[in-house]
Design a protein around this motif. Structure first.
Motif, PDB file in Angstrom:
ATOM      1  N   THR A  88       0.808  -1.217   0.000  1.00 50.48           N
ATOM      2  CA  THR A  88       0.000   0.000   0.000  1.00 50.48           C
ATOM      3  C   THR A  88       0.840   1.267   0.000  1.00 50.48           C
ATOM      4  OG1 THR A  88      -0.188  -0.026   2.427  1.00 50.48           O
ATOM      5  CG2 THR A  88      -1.912  -1.143   1.172  1.00 50.48           C
ATOM      6  N   HIS A  89       2.167   1.116  -0.044  1.00 51.41           N
ATOM      7  CA  HIS A  89       3.020   2.308  -0.111  1.00 51.41           C
ATOM      8  C   HIS A  89       2.684   3.109  -1.368  1.00 51.41           C
ATOM      9  CE1 HIS A  89       6.493   4.893   0.336  1.00 51.41           C
ATOM     10  NE2 HIS A  89       6.855   4.612  -0.910  1.00 51.41           N
ATOM     11  N   VAL A 114     -12.047   0.198  -0.396  1.00 49.06           N
ATOM     12  CA  VAL A 114     -12.028  -0.324   0.974  1.00 49.06           C
ATOM     13  C   VAL A 114     -12.994  -1.497   1.036  1.00 49.06           C
ATOM     14  CG1 VAL A 114     -12.606   0.134   3.391  1.00 49.06           C
ATOM     15  CG2 VAL A 114     -11.304   1.811   2.072  1.00 49.06           C
ATOM     16  N   GLY A 115     -12.554  -2.597   1.619  1.00 49.80           N
ATOM     17  CA  GLY A 115     -13.330  -3.817   1.617  1.00 49.80           C
ATOM     18  C   GLY A 115     -14.470  -3.841   2.615  1.00 49.80           C
ATOM     19  N   THR A 116     -15.303  -4.862   2.455  1.00 47.00           N
ATOM     20  CA  THR A 116     -16.415  -5.126   3.365  1.00 47.00           C
ATOM     21  C   THR A 116     -16.273  -6.541   3.909  1.00 47.00           C
ATOM     22  OG1 THR A 116     -17.887  -3.630   2.165  1.00 47.00           O
ATOM     23  CG2 THR A 116     -18.931  -5.290   3.567  1.00 47.00           C
ATOM     24  N   GLY A 165      -7.683   0.590  -4.638  1.00 50.26           N
ATOM     25  CA  GLY A 165      -7.601  -0.337  -3.507  1.00 50.26           C
ATOM     26  C   GLY A 165      -8.065  -1.736  -3.829  1.00 50.26           C
ATOM     27  N   GLU A 166      -9.083  -1.861  -4.690  1.00 47.31           N
ATOM     28  CA  GLU A 166      -9.566  -3.204  -5.018  1.00 47.31           C
ATOM     29  C   GLU A 166      -8.492  -3.992  -5.768  1.00 47.31           C
ATOM     30  OE1 GLU A 166     -13.573  -5.414  -6.741  1.00 47.31           O
ATOM     31  OE2 GLU A 166     -13.363  -3.242  -6.925  1.00 47.31           O
TER      32      GLU A 166
END
Length: 375
Positions: A88-89, A114-116, A165-166
């Motif tokens: 994630t850098h 952002v996940g669920t 992000g995904e």
């Protein structure tokens, strides 16, 4: 992935290592939330924005993006993981803050990237955005501080997003843990310690939790994708029973000791598991080495004469030692597997877990296997 915005407010290096620390996604989300809510109440974004971490550090974050609209403000910071090889850098972490009716408190939403949570066993309920408890508390605390300073009520909705992000999440444990749609917002201290591998070890723990919550009684700690394929072929284990152990055998064993499952299979390359057999809990080549003298002693126990034992002790690699023993009729792979199993049981300290070990070569062929054994 390089840093796109400056981040200040920390020492440049970790003491003794010369490595630069970084900030967790939770710290970045807290900084973005603080800036957005401040702008919502005052009309101005603090840039840089300073936050207080759980251990008292006060880093400052430069804003990479800001947007103020009626009833909503959004700020973003670029995650700097320091010298840690964090996937994630360089990711852009956004927080959008919207005012809610009085008494609503702080509500968290998962934005794009952002996940669920979709499976039980994690520290969040099914259906919740994958924003972990400590980052949530950090954001609540900073919302309360901003509200007290600028006359707000502190009733807000915070939507956290991560650009791309995904896509990044496909390189993490999230899909296997049932966190779908993106990354998790993580961190317990706010600081990323380079090469501490804390995120990997935390993922191992969450993997055990998810397997237990799903009712799995047999899990496998595997050093890589080849060993995963082997245990699936041998035992038919489902994906949520597979733990991506990597080099962290000790992390798996210590967590399973506290959170037992009926059966644990450890599967990996022969050379790596020979290190476990010799008592090493971290199997990385920088932190443990294949001990050919140890392998020679195991070969003697298996019936090798002194000529063969000397050949094993002088072998260039663990694989060469294995091949010499195979030619001499000594089952070195089985001996390593059985000894690694016994080392694992030592670490488990009588926990109600039956253990077996499977050694494979690079093609996934089984070259050593122990019988299952319990306490």
């Amino acid at each position: 992935m390089s840093e796109h915005a400056p981040v200040g407010g920390r020492s440049a290096q970790l003491k003794h290592t010369g490595l630069r620390p970084g900030w967790t996604t939770g710290a970045c989300a807290t900084a973005a939330t603080t800036a957005a809510y401040t702008a919502l109440l005052t009309g101005d974004f603090p840039d840089p924005v300073t936050i207080t971490l759980p251990k008292g550090q006060t880093p400052a974050f430069a804003l990479a993006a800001e947007e103020l609209a009626r009833g909503r403000a959004t700020a973003a910071v670029v995650k700097d993981a320091g010298d840690d090889p964090d996937v994630t850098h360089g990711a852009l972490i956004r927080a959008s803050v919207r005012v809610l009716p009085a008494g609503s408190g702080v509500v968290f939403r998962a934005g794009p990237g952002v996940g669920t949570v979709t499976r039980p066993g994690l520290p969040l309920d099914v259906g919740e955005p994958a924003i972990n408890p400590v980052p949530r508390q950090m954001m609540r605390d900073h919302v309360a501080e901003v509200a007290a300073r600028h006359g707000g009520a502190g009733d807000v909705e915070i939507t956290v997003s991560v650009d791309h992000g995904e896509e990044i999440a496909r390189s993490t444990w999230n899909p296997r843990l049932g966190i779908l749609g993106g990354l998790s917002v993580l961190g317990t201290t706010g600081v990323v310690v380079p090469y501490s591998c804390s995120a990997w070890i935390d993922s191992i723990r969450r993997g055990v939790d998810v397997a237990r919550a799903a009712g799995r009684t047999h899990v496998a700690g595997c050093t890589g994708s080849t060993s995963e394929k082997t245990v699936v072929a041998l035992y038919g284990l489902p994906e949520d029973a597979l733990l991506d152990m990597g080099d962290f055998a000790g992390a798996v064993l210590k967590y399973v000791r506290r959170h037992p499952v009926e059966r644990l299979t450890v599967c990996g390359g022969f050379a790596k598991l020979s290190k476990l057999a010799a008592g090493h809990m971290d199997l990385h080549s920088a932190r443990s080495q294949v001990d050919k003298g140890f392998l020679a002693e195991l070969a003697r126990r298996g019936g090798a004469d002194e000529e063969l034992a000397a050949e094993v002790a002088a072998a260039n690699t663990g694989l060469a030692a294995l091949q010499s023993c195979a030619a001499g009729g000594v089952p070195l792979g089985d001996l390593v597997a059985a000894t690694a199993r016994d080392q694992a049981l030592e670490v488990l300290r009588g926990a109600p877990v039956t253990v077996d070990v499977v050694c494979v070569d690079r093609a996934g062929t089984v070259v050593g296997r122990s019988t299952p054994k319990g306490p």
